[in-house]
Design a protein around this motif. Structure first.
Motif, PDB file in Angstrom:
ATOM      1  N   ASN A  86      25.578  -4.035   5.536  1.00  0.00           N
ATOM      2  CA  ASN A  86      24.224  -4.515   5.792  1.00  0.00           C
ATOM      3  C   ASN A  86      23.251  -3.340   5.874  1.00  0.00           C
ATOM      4  OD1 ASN A  86      24.858  -7.418   6.232  1.00  0.00           O
ATOM      5  ND2 ASN A  86      26.062  -6.587   7.941  1.00  0.00           N
ATOM      6  N   LEU A  87      22.177  -3.444   5.138  1.00  0.00           N
ATOM      7  CA  LEU A  87      21.184  -2.373   5.101  1.00  0.00           C
ATOM      8  C   LEU A  87      19.821  -2.887   5.553  1.00  0.00           C
ATOM      9  CD1 LEU A  87      22.101  -0.749   1.665  1.00  0.00           C
ATOM     10  CD2 LEU A  87      22.527   0.224   3.933  1.00  0.00           C
ATOM     11  N   TYR A  88      19.094  -1.997   6.195  1.00  0.00           N
ATOM     12  CA  TYR A  88      17.708  -2.265   6.589  1.00  0.00           C
ATOM     13  C   TYR A  88      16.802  -1.263   5.891  1.00  0.00           C
ATOM     14  CZ  TYR A  88      19.287  -5.232  10.473  1.00  0.00           C
ATOM     15  OH  TYR A  88      19.843  -6.232  11.237  1.00  0.00           O
ATOM     16  N   LYS A  89      15.515  -1.603   5.853  1.00  0.00           N
ATOM     17  CA  LYS A  89      14.500  -0.644   5.425  1.00  0.00           C
ATOM     18  C   LYS A  89      13.533  -0.443   6.581  1.00  0.00           C
ATOM     19  CE  LYS A  89      14.365  -0.974   0.400  1.00  0.00           C
ATOM     20  NZ  LYS A  89      14.824   0.404   0.221  1.00  0.00           N
ATOM     21  N   MET A  90      13.327   0.821   6.926  1.00  0.00           N
ATOM     22  CA  MET A  90      12.323   1.152   7.929  1.00  0.00           C
ATOM     23  C   MET A  90      11.042   1.527   7.190  1.00  0.00           C
ATOM     24  SD  MET A  90      11.643   1.377  11.170  1.00  0.00           S
ATOM     25  CE  MET A  90      13.211   1.592  12.062  1.00  0.00           C
ATOM     26  N   GLN A  91       9.999   0.749   7.427  1.00  0.00           N
ATOM     27  CA  GLN A  91       8.710   0.998   6.798  1.00  0.00           C
ATOM     28  C   GLN A  91       7.853   1.813   7.770  1.00  0.00           C
ATOM     29  OE1 GLN A  91       7.595  -3.076   6.097  1.00  0.00           O
ATOM     30  NE2 GLN A  91       8.625  -3.142   4.107  1.00  0.00           N
ATOM     31  N   VAL A  92       7.540   3.030   7.381  1.00  0.00           N
ATOM     32  CA  VAL A  92       6.749   3.938   8.213  1.00  0.00           C
ATOM     33  C   VAL A  92       5.423   4.173   7.500  1.00  0.00           C
ATOM     34  CG1 VAL A  92       6.681   6.161   9.376  1.00  0.00           C
ATOM     35  CG2 VAL A  92       8.880   5.044   8.972  1.00  0.00           C
ATOM     36  N   SER A  93       4.324   3.883   8.176  1.00  0.00           N
ATOM     37  CA  SER A  93       3.015   4.091   7.569  1.00  0.00           C
ATOM     38  C   SER A  93       2.139   4.924   8.494  1.00  0.00           C
ATOM     39  CB  SER A  93       2.335   2.760   7.253  1.00  0.00           C
ATOM     40  OG  SER A  93       2.118   2.024   8.428  1.00  0.00           O
ATOM     41  N   LEU A  94       1.284   5.711   7.894  1.00  0.00           N
ATOM     42  CA  LEU A  94       0.357   6.581   8.615  1.00  0.00           C
ATOM     43  C   LEU A  94      -1.056   6.250   8.144  1.00  0.00           C
ATOM     44  CD1 LEU A  94       0.671  10.427   9.067  1.00  0.00           C
ATOM     45  CD2 LEU A  94      -1.386   9.448   8.071  1.00  0.00           C
ATOM     46  N   ASP A  95      -1.933   5.965   9.071  1.00  0.00           N
ATOM     47  CA  ASP A  95      -3.330   5.688   8.756  1.00  0.00           C
ATOM     48  C   ASP A  95      -4.219   6.686   9.485  1.00  0.00           C
ATOM     49  OD1 ASP A  95      -2.948   3.320   7.167  1.00  0.00           O
ATOM     50  OD2 ASP A  95      -2.394   2.306   9.020  1.00  0.00           O
ATOM     51  N   GLN A  96      -5.195   7.239   8.745  1.00  0.00           N
ATOM     52  CA  GLN A  96      -6.194   8.102   9.369  1.00  0.00           C
ATOM     53  C   GLN A  96      -7.391   7.237   9.764  1.00  0.00           C
ATOM     54  OE1 GLN A  96      -7.006  11.937   7.575  1.00  0.00           O
ATOM     55  NE2 GLN A  96      -5.225  11.690   6.223  1.00  0.00           N
ATOM     56  N   GLN A  97      -7.779   7.342  11.014  1.00  0.00           N
ATOM     57  CA  GLN A  97      -8.740   6.406  11.578  1.00  0.00           C
ATOM     58  C   GLN A  97     -10.106   6.467  10.898  1.00  0.00           C
ATOM     59  OE1 GLN A  97      -7.745   4.161  14.009  1.00  0.00           O
ATOM     60  NE2 GLN A  97      -5.801   5.015  13.313  1.00  0.00           N
ATOM     61  N   LYS A  98     -10.540   7.657  10.493  1.00  0.00           N
ATOM     62  CA  LYS A  98     -11.906   7.779   9.969  1.00  0.00           C
ATOM     63  C   LYS A  98     -11.928   7.810   8.439  1.00  0.00           C
ATOM     64  CE  LYS A  98     -13.743  10.054  14.094  1.00  0.00           C
ATOM     65  NZ  LYS A  98     -14.405  11.250  14.654  1.00  0.00           N
ATOM     66  N   GLN A  99     -11.071   8.589   7.849  1.00  0.00           N
ATOM     67  CA  GLN A  99     -11.132   8.756   6.402  1.00  0.00           C
ATOM     68  C   GLN A  99     -10.643   7.533   5.632  1.00  0.00           C
ATOM     69  OE1 GLN A  99     -10.064  10.999   8.474  1.00  0.00           O
ATOM     70  NE2 GLN A  99     -11.349  12.808   8.150  1.00  0.00           N
ATOM     71  N   GLY A 100      -9.832   6.679   6.289  1.00  0.00           N
ATOM     72  CA  GLY A 100      -9.297   5.526   5.589  1.00  0.00           C
ATOM     73  C   GLY A 100      -8.133   5.855   4.679  1.00  0.00           C
ATOM     74  N   GLU A 101      -7.648   7.096   4.713  1.00  0.00           N
ATOM     75  CA  GLU A 101      -6.495   7.469   3.903  1.00  0.00           C
ATOM     76  C   GLU A 101      -5.207   7.007   4.581  1.00  0.00           C
ATOM     77  OE1 GLU A 101      -6.302  11.465   2.653  1.00  0.00           O
ATOM     78  OE2 GLU A 101      -8.326  11.506   1.829  1.00  0.00           O
ATOM     79  N   ALA A 102      -4.185   6.809   3.757  1.00  0.00           N
ATOM     80  CA  ALA A 102      -2.912   6.325   4.305  1.00  0.00           C
ATOM     81  C   ALA A 102      -1.750   7.014   3.606  1.00  0.00           C
ATOM     82  CB  ALA A 102      -2.811   4.813   4.132  1.00  0.00           C
ATOM     83  N   ASP A 103      -0.619   7.017   4.257  1.00  0.00           N
ATOM     84  CA  ASP A 103       0.624   7.515   3.674  1.00  0.00           C
ATOM     85  C   ASP A 103       1.740   6.630   4.208  1.00  0.00           C
ATOM     86  OD1 ASP A 103       2.274   9.068   2.141  1.00  0.00           O
ATOM     87  OD2 ASP A 103       2.512  10.645   3.640  1.00  0.00           O
ATOM     88  N   HIS A 104       2.804   6.479   3.445  1.00  0.00           N
ATOM     89  CA  HIS A 104       3.894   5.628   3.926  1.00  0.00           C
ATOM     90  C   HIS A 104       5.217   6.053   3.307  1.00  0.00           C
ATOM     91  CE1 HIS A 104       2.878   3.733   0.061  1.00  0.00           C
ATOM     92  NE2 HIS A 104       4.135   3.355   0.044  1.00  0.00           N
ATOM     93  N   LYS A 105       6.298   5.674   3.966  1.00  0.00           N
ATOM     94  CA  LYS A 105       7.657   5.875   3.476  1.00  0.00           C
ATOM     95  C   LYS A 105       8.484   4.643   3.808  1.00  0.00           C
ATOM     96  CE  LYS A 105       8.447  10.907   3.519  1.00  0.00           C
ATOM     97  NZ  LYS A 105       9.068  11.027   2.192  1.00  0.00           N
TER      98      LYS A 105
END
Length: 978
Positions: free
Chosen positions: A335-354
Motif C-alpha cells: 500500500n502506497l500513499y502520496k504526501m502532497q506538500v505545497s508552499l504558498d507565498q502570502q504576498k507574491q502569490g507564487e507557489a511550489d509543491h512536491k
C-alpha cells in the motif's frame, strides 16, 4: 517585404491545378508550403511548454566532440561550436561513437585470466576485424576519457527571477557544466541525479549549454570491478540518460522532503527543507495532505502552517496524522500513499509543491530475524549486478523495472541486492509497487587491489559519505529501500574502524532502514545485520570439500552453528553461483550495443572438438543439475531456525568476470527452458514445505524416516492438512499419508510430522518422488531405491580394476572385460587431471583459478540398455553423486575420435573437451567396457555403485552389447597409471 496572412482552412481547399503560377507566385507557394510544415511543430512546442512552463526538456540532438587528448578545458571548448552530433538520452556507444575494440582497449575491470592475450588458441580472436574477448559482453565501440556535449537552450522571459536548475538523471559520470563561458559546477554522483544550480540571474534568450563528461577513474577509486563503473556488467559508458531538463523554481522553493512513518503512533514526521534565494524574509504557508495512491481514494486531512522564512535554508518539521487505520506496506500488500506538500507565498502569490510517494512500514530486527510491521519475514533475495545488454546502461523507466521485478517475484523472491551500485528512481518506484525489499550500495567495491581501498584516508572515504547522503536524500522515502551498505567486499588496513563509524553514523541519523558494514565482510556487533558468505553449501576455495561435493546427498543439515555466533540477523552473501553451459541460441537476442563474442569463442571451441551437435544437450543437462544445486542451497537456508535470509548470485546470468553463467534466467531476465517459475517457486516462496532427509539413496530393506517441516513467511498463519505421497516416475502412487496440523504460525523449522514408511514393496530399482502438500503449496524431492539383494550376472564377464595379463588374455581370446578404474588411476594427460565432482561449476573457472569441480555433471541416453537397471534421467541427479566422487574423467580424444560414450561428462565450456565416464569398444577379439567410475571399492556401503555395476554387467551379457568401434590394446593401456 509583403506581409501575407494565410487562412489555413481556405488554403487546404484550394486546388493548385487551377493556377498558372508566375515565378513570384512560385515563391509565395513555397513560403506557404514551408509555413504549413513548420506550423504543427510550433503548435506542438507551444502546447508542450504550456503543459509545464517550469521545465524545458533537453532530450534530442546535441552537438558533440570527443576529447581524447584531454585538451578541451584548456582550449575552452565551451566557447566553440562542437563538430559532431549525438542523440540524448543515450551514451556514446548507443550513438556509434568511440573506438573500435582492439587488443589494447583500455577496459575498466580486472582480468584475472590473461590467457586471451598470450595463448595461440586465441590468436585468431586478437586480429583486427575479428576481435572477440571472453571476459564479458563486448561493446560495439569503446571510449574512456572526456567527451563534450553541447546544446543551445532558449530561456523564456517567464523565467525571469526564477531559480534555474539543470537536472541530469544519470550521467556517467564526472560531469562539468558551463553556461555560455561560465562554469556552473562539477558533479560526480554515480547513484543519483546530478543537479546543477544555475541561479536566478539568467537573462531570457538563447544560451550555450556545454557539458563535459569523463568516465575515467580519477581522484577517488571505487574499484574497477564495482558494478557502478565496470565493463564486467553495465559497461563503463560515457553519456547522459533518463530525464535531461532545465527546471525553473520560484525564488522560495521546497528543495527536499523526507518522510518518517511511525506505524505505532500512526503518523508521519515530515521534514521539509526550504530554500530562500530572495535575500530577505518571506512569509509563507506550508500545506500537507496525504492520499492513498489508488484511483478514487479520498484526500486525507489537510495540515497547514504559516511562518516567516528569513534564512537561506531552513528545515521545517511537521507531524502528519494518518488516521485511525492507515494501510501498511509489505510484500503482500504494498500500500502506497502520496504526501502532497505545497508552499504558498502570502504576498507574491507564487507557489511550489512536491508529491512524494511513501509507505507506512517498519523494517527492523527481532533477535536474529527481520520483521516487517512486527511480523516475521525472510529475505529471499538475488543480486542485480547492472547487466543491461541492449544499452549498456540501466533503464530509467518504471515499466522496465516492473518487468524485472515481476519476474523475480514469479520465482519466489522478495528481495534484491544492488551489488556495488545504486539504481535509478524508477527501480525504487517499481519495487514500492510490488513490495520488494531492496539493499542498496554506495557504488563501491574497494577490495584493496589496484589502489582501491577503504578506510585508509583516500578520497574514496569522503566520497562514500557524500554518495550515501545523496542516495538517502534522493530515495530515502521509498518504502522498498530497507537496507544500505558502503558497498561490496572491502579491503584496507583500517577498513573495520571506517565501516563501523559509517554504520554508527547512519544508525544515528536515519532509522528508516538497516545498515551493515559491507556486503561480505567484516562482521561487527554494531551492524544491524550481517551480510556474510559462510552460510552456503559451497564457498570460494572449498572445491571438493564443500557440503554438496564431499558429503553424501541429504537434506537434514542447516546453518544453525554458523549463525549462532551473532545476536543480529544474518543474511547469506552471494550463495549459489552454480553455472550452466552457454545457450548458443541466446546469441540472436543480443541486438543492442553489447554482443556475446564470448559465446562465439565458446561455440567455436565446441565445434573444433567435434561436439557442436551436443550444445543443446550440454545446456539442458547442466541446467537440470544447476537447478538441483540451487534447490539444495535455498532449502538449507529455509531449514535454518532463526535465519534471516539469503542473496543469490544470482537469479540471472552475470556476463562478466570471465563469463559467469549462474542464472536460471538469461541476462535479459528471461527464463531458460530447463526450469520455470512454478517449479522454482516450489522451493523458493513465502511458504515452502521442507523434508529433512537423512539421505537420498535407499535400499528396499530400509524404512523411510523423514521429518517434514514448513517455512511460513506469508502474510498470515497457515491452517490445513499436510498430505504426502511417494510416487513412481510414471505417476503411480506407491505410498501416502497425512498430518493434521493446528494453526501454523509465522516462522520456520516448524515441525509438521514424520513420515515413516517401509520400502520393502519396492522390488525394482527406481527413482521415486516424495511429494508434500499443504493448501496450494507443494514441494518434491527425488529419491532412489535399489534392491538390497541383486542376482548374480553371468560369470563370462571378467571384472577387473587393472588391465593385467589375465584381462589382456581374456580380450585376446574374444572374452568380455569390465574394466572399472580406481579413482586416480587415469593418467593426467588422459583426463586424470580433470577436477571432476558432483556439482556443476562454481562461478566459473577463469575467476576461481579452476576451483573444482571443473565439470558440469553427466549426459547420457537414459534408454541405453547399459543403464536399463540403473534408472536415470539424461542429466545428473542425486544417484550420480557416488559415481562422480569415485571417478576420473577420460578424455575420449585420446581413445578415438569416434567413440560415443554411454555416460559422458560435460566439460567446462572454455576447454569443451569430449569426456567420458563409461564407454565401450572392441579390443583384439574381445569386447571391453570401461568404467572410469570405481564400482568395487566399499561397494557394500555404496548401493548406487552396486546397482550400476549390475546394470552394466547385465548389458554385457545380452545381445545388445555390440561395440561399434575398435581400439588398439596399447591405446587402452596408455590410459592407465600402471
Amino acid at each position: 517585404m509583403h506581409k501575407i496572412v494565410y487562412c489555413i482552412k481556405c488554403l487546404s481547399s484550394i486546388s493548385l491545378r487551377y493556377f498558372q503560377p508566375t515565378r513570384y507566385m512560385n515563391n509565395i507557394l513555397r513560403q506557404i508550403a514551408t509555413s504549413l510544415l513548420i506550423l504543427p511543430l510550433i503548435v506542438f512546442t507551444a502546447a508542450a511548454q504550456s503543459k509545464n512552463e517550469a521545465q524545458i526538456n533537453l532530450s534530442g540532438i546535441w552537438a558533440f566532440q570527443i576529447d581524447s587528448l584531454d585538451k578541451g578545458v584548456a582550449d575552452k571548448w565551451y566557447n566553440l561550436k562542437l563538430r559532431e552530433q549525438i542523440k540524448l538520452p543515450g551514451s556514446m556507444t548507443t550513438n556509434g561513437k568511440g573506438n573500435e575494440i582492439t587488443v589494447n582497449t583500455p577496459w575498466t575491470g580486472e582480468i584475472l585470466d590473461k590467457s586471451w592475450f598470450t595463448k595461440s588458441e586465441y590468436a585468431k580472436y586478437r586480429q583486427p576485424g575479428n576481435i572477440k574477448v571472453p571476459f564479458w559482453l563486448q561493446p560495439e565501440k569503446y571510449y574512456k576519457g572526456a567527451a563534450w556535449y553541447q546544446k543551445i537552450v532558449n530561456i523564456p522571459s517567464s523565467w525571469k527571477n526564477k531559480s534555474i536548475q539543470l537536472f541530469i538523471e544519470r550521467s556517467h559520470w564526472e560531469t562539468t557544466v558551463w553556461l555560455d563561458d561560465v562554469q556552473i559546477g562539477v558533479e560526480n554522483s554515480l547513484g543519483t541525479a546530478q543537479v546543477f544550480e544555475i541561479g536566478s540571474k539568467l537573462q531570457a534568450g538563447k544560451h550555450r549549454l556545454t557539458i563535459r563528461v569523463d568516465n575515467r577513474i580519477k581522484s577517488f577509486n571505487m574499484g574497477e570491478n564495482a558494478h557502478s563503473v565496470s565493463d564486467h556488467t553495465q559497461t563503463n559508458w560515457n553519456g547522459m540518460v533518463g530525464e535531461l531538463s532545465l527546471r525553473a523554481r520560484s525564488k522560495v522553493f521546497i528543495s527536499d522532503v523526507q518522510l518518517y512513518s511511525d506505524i505505532t503512533n500512526k503518523n508521519v514526521l515530515v521534514k521539509i527543507q526550504l530554500n530562500n534565494t530572495t535575500g530577505g524574509p518571506k512569509e509563507i504557508s506550508l500545506n500537507l495532505s496525504a492520499i492513498l495512491d489508488k484511483k478514487g481514494a479520498a484526500k486525507g486531512k489537510s495540515l497547514s502552517r504559516k511562518l516567516m522564512l528569513s534564512e537561506k535554508e531552513k528545515t521545517i518539521e511537521m507531524v502528519y496524522p494518518m488516521g485511525d487505520q492507515p494501510l501498511l506496506w509489505n510484500e503482500f500488500h504494498p500500500n502506497l500513499y502520496k504526501m502532497q506538500v505545497s508552499l504558498d507565498q502570502q504576498k507574491q502569490g507564487e507557489a511550489d509543491h512536491k508529491n512524494i510517494s511513501f509507505g507506512m512500514r517498519e523494517f527492523k530486527a527481532s533477535g536474529t530475524q527481520f520483521t516487517i510491521n512486527g511480523k516475521l519475514t525472510f529475505l529471499r533475495g538475488a543480486l542485480d549486478c547492472a547487466s543491461f545488454p541492449k544499452t549498456g546502461y540501466p533503464p530509467t523507466d518504471v515499466a522496465s523495472w516492473l518487468k524485472i521485478f515481476n519476474t523475480a517475484k514469479a520465482y519466489g523472491l522478495n528481495h534484491i541486492r544492488f551489488h556495488s551500485w545504486c539504481p535509478p528512481e524508477a527501480a525504487f518506484t517499481a519495487a514500492d509497487r510490488l513490495g520488494l525489499f531492496l539493499q542498496v550500495e554506495s557504488s563501491a567495491w574497494a577490495n584493496g587491489g589496484n589502489g582501491a581501498s577503504i578506510g585508509d584516508g583516500l578520497p574514496l572515504d569522503k566520497y562514500i559519505y557524500e554518495e550515501s547522503e545523496k542516495m538517502v536524500k534522493a530515495y530515502g522515502n521509498h518504502p522498498s529501500f530497507v537496507m544500505m551498505t558502503y558497498g561490496n567486499e572491502p579491503g584496507g588496513k583500517d577498513m573495520v574502524k571506517y565501516l563501523v563509524d559509517f554504520v554508527n553514523y547512519w544508525k544515528a541519523k536515519d532509522s528508516r532502514r538497516m545498515y551493515t558494514t559491507a556486503a561480505g565482510w567484516p562482521q561487527n556487533e554494531v551492524s544491524d545485520y550481517n551480510n556474510m558468505p559462510e552460510p552456503r553449501i559451497q564457498g570460494w576455495g572449498q572445491g571438493l570439500t564443500s557440503i554438496i561435493n564431499k558429503e553424501a546427498p541429504r537434506s537434514d543439515y542447516d546453518f544453525t552453528k554458523i549463525i549462532s555466533n551473532w545476536k543480529q540477523p544474518t543474511v547469506s552473501h552471494e550463495i549459489g553461483q552454480w553455472c550452466v553451459y552457454p545457450n548458443f541460441k541466446e546469441i540472436k537476442k543480443y541486438d543492442g550495443i553489447l554482443k556475446p563474442k564470448n559465446f562465439e569463442i565458446f561455440r567455436d571451441k565446441l565445434q573444433e572438438n567435434g561436439l557442436s551437435m551436443l550444445a543443446d544437450s550440454f545446456f539442458m543437462a547442466s541446467g537440470k543439475l544447476q537447478s538441483l544445486c540451487y534447490k539444495a542451497d535455498i532449502e538449507a537456508a529455509l531449514r535454518t531456525p532463526g535465519f534471516a535470509g539469503f542473496q543469490l548470485l544470482g537469479l540471472n546470468d552475470f556476463p562478466g568476470q570471465g563469463t559467469a553463467l549462474v542464472g536460471v534466467l538469461d541476462p535479459f531476465w528471461e527464463p531458460k527452458p530447463y526450469i520455470n517459475a512454478a517449479e522454482y517457486s516450489q522451493f523458493c516462496a513465502p511458504v515452502v514445505l521442507l523434508a529433512r532427509l537423512p539421505k537420498m539413496i535407499y535400499t528396499n530393506n530400509e524404512e523411510l524416516n523423514v521429518p517434514l517441516e514448513i517455512a511460513n513467511f506469508s502474510n498470515a498463519p497457515v491452517k490445513g492438512i499436510t498430505t504426502w505421497s511417494i510416487e513412481s516416475e510414471n505417476g503411480v502412487r506407491l505410498f501416502n499419508g497425512s498430518f493434521k496440523n493446528e494453526v501454523i504460525a509465522l516462522g520456520n523449522a516448524i515441525k509438521l510430522g514424520t513420515i515413516r514408511q517401509s520400502l520393502g514393496s519396492i522390488k525394482k530399482a527406481q527413482r521415486v518422488i516424495l511429494k508434500a502438500t499443504i493448501l496450494n503449496h507443494t514441494n518434491t524431492w527425488d529419491l532412489f531405491v535399489y534392491p538390497k539383494e541383486i542376482s548374480e550376472t553371468s560369470k563370462e564377464i571378467m571384472l577387473t580394476q587393472t588391465l593385467d595379463a589375465k584381462a589382456v588374455e581374456t580380450l585376446n581370446q574374444g572374452g568380455k572385460v569390465l574394466l572399472t578404474l580406481k579413482k586416480g588411476s587415469v593418467k593426467p594427460e588422459m583426463g586424470g587431471d580433470i577436477k571432476i565432482g558432483f556439482s556443476t561449476i562454481f562461478w566459473n573457472t577463469a575467476w576461481t583459478k579452476s576451483q573444482p569441480p571443473t565439470t558440469m555433471g553427466i549426459l547420457c541416453d537414459p534408454k541405453h540398455p547399459a543403464l536399463a537397471e540403473f534408472p536415470t534421467q539424461y542429466h545428473s541427479n542425486w544417484q550420480w553423486w557416488d559415481a562422480m566422487t569415485h571417478s576420473n574423467a577420460v578424455e575420449l580424444s585420446a581413445i578415438g575420435k569416434d567413440i560415443k560414450p554411454i555416460v559422458r561428462v560435460i566439460d567446462d565450456w572454455v576447454t569443451a573437451r569430449p569426456l567420458g565416464l563409461v564407454f565401450e569398444c572392441n579390443v583384439g577379439k574381445g569386447k571391453l567396457l570401461v568404467s572410469a567410475i570405481d564400482l568395487l571399492t566399499d561397494q557394500d556401503k555404496r548401493p548406487e555403485a552396486r546397482q550400476l555395476r549390475y546394470s552394466l554387467e547385465k548389458y554385457m551379457t545380452g545381445a545388445a552389447f555390440k561395440p561399434g568401434h575398435t581400439v588398439d590394446l596399447a591405446t587402452i593401456q596408455q590410459l592407465i597409471n600402471e
